[in-house]
Design a protein around this motif. Structure first.
Motif, PDB file in Angstrom:
ATOM      1  N   GLY A   9       0.903  -1.145  -0.008  1.00 23.41           N
ATOM      2  CA  GLY A   9      -0.006  -0.117   0.115  1.00 23.41           C
ATOM      3  C   GLY A   9       0.756   1.251  -0.194  1.00 23.41           C
ATOM      4  N   TRP A  10       2.049   1.246   0.278  1.00 27.34           N
ATOM      5  CA  TRP A  10       2.931   2.219   0.123  1.00 27.34           C
ATOM      6  C   TRP A  10       3.825   2.277  -1.004  1.00 27.34           C
ATOM      7  N   SER A  11       3.882   3.637  -1.695  1.00 27.57           N
ATOM      8  CA  SER A  11       4.734   3.912  -2.893  1.00 27.57           C
ATOM      9  C   SER A  11       5.918   4.345  -2.303  1.00 27.57           C
ATOM     10  N   ARG A  12       7.107   4.391  -2.884  1.00 30.07           N
ATOM     11  CA  ARG A  12       8.550   4.627  -2.377  1.00 30.07           C
ATOM     12  C   ARG A  12       8.429   6.157  -1.821  1.00 30.07           C
ATOM     13  N   GLY A  13       7.617   7.069  -2.371  1.00 33.60           N
ATOM     14  CA  GLY A  13       7.186   8.353  -1.812  1.00 33.60           C
ATOM     15  C   GLY A  13       6.623   8.377  -0.558  1.00 33.60           C
ATOM     16  N   HIS A  14       5.776   7.168  -0.062  1.00 32.63           N
ATOM     17  CA  HIS A  14       5.277   7.090   1.267  1.00 32.63           C
ATOM     18  C   HIS A  14       6.594   6.677   2.187  1.00 32.63           C
ATOM     19  N   VAL A  15       7.684   5.809   1.619  1.00 34.32           N
ATOM     20  CA  VAL A  15       8.391   5.389   2.491  1.00 34.32           C
ATOM     21  C   VAL A  15       9.594   6.642   2.783  1.00 34.32           C
ATOM     22  N   LEU A  16       9.783   7.595   1.855  1.00 33.37           N
ATOM     23  CA  LEU A  16      10.811   8.708   2.152  1.00 33.37           C
ATOM     24  C   LEU A  16       9.801   9.640   2.922  1.00 33.37           C
TER      25      LEU A  16
END
Length: 229
Positions: free
Chosen positions: A38-45
């Protein structure tokens, strides 16, 4: 005993490694899925940047997050940003954390984290190190569990084994990489389930990463299902 100065230096090095790796991406890659459901790389960053600020709050005696809702809203708000904005935010928030960690303080004091969890201030830099390292792996951009340092892997395995020790939903479990052994789960069960695997994959299993779960074996019972972190 925790060495907060050593761990702050390790956080700095891990953050720089992350920034260099993320700097090779482009805006499109930031919007692609990470390894976290459910998370994009943008969410992780975005999470990594806001976590740095949250741990500054912890060290300065404020609530880690205003609320769970605010935490989630901030991540959703920041996830779609362009790569250069993510990079600047990661660097600036990381610098704020380092500056706060460098200030004179009583590192033996107790601090409050999320969900009623408390810890000593001296462990906060290690907690930040965990966030940076594991979420770097979660980005799926070439940094893997096996790339984690031996020191980090052993310490985080010990940390997570202690976290699940005595947990009523986890059977008594012995973990071994062939050299080191840890125990976790319920203490009254006998016999223990023995989980064996390479150090990086034992850590991955404890941390709920599929790459770890797929590379460990269990004897004496099925591979225990661990609660989410």
């Amino acid at each position: 005993m925790m060495d907060h100065a050593h761990d702050l230096a390790s956080v700095r090095d891990a953050t720089e490694r992350l920034l260099v790796a993320v700097g090779t991406l482009d805006n499109a890659a930031v919007t692609e899925s990470s390894r976290l459901p459910g998370w994009s790389r943008g969410h992780v960053l975005a999470h990594l940047a806001r976590n740095a600020d949250a741990l500054v709050n912890v060290l300065e005696g404020r609530p880690m997050y205003a609320s769970a809702e605010v935490r989630d809203t901030d991540i959703e708000r920041d996830a779609p940003r362009p790569l250069d904005v993510h990079l600047a935010d990661l660097r600036e928030s990381g610098t704020r954390f380092q500056e706060t960690g460098a200030a004179p303080a009583d590192w033996s004091r107790t601090v409050a984290l999320r969900n009623g969890v408390t810890d000593t201030a001296s462990r906060v830099p290690f907690r930040r190190w965990i966030e940076v390292e594991l979420h770097h792996v979660d980005l799926g951009i070439g940094y893997e569990l096996a790339d984690l340092s031996a020191e980090f892997t052993e310490r985080e395995t010990e940390f997570l084994a202690a976290r699940f020790a005595g947990h009523p939903d986890v059977p008594a479990t012995r973990l071994t990489d062939g050299t080191h052994t840890w125990h976790t789960g319920r203490t009254a069960d006998a016999p223990e389930v023995t989980v064996t695997g390479p150090p990086a994959h034992l850590l991955g299993w404890l941390a709920g990463r599929p790459a770890g779960t797929n590379a460990v074996t269990a004897e004496g019972g099925p591979l225990p299902t661990l609660p989410p972190l």
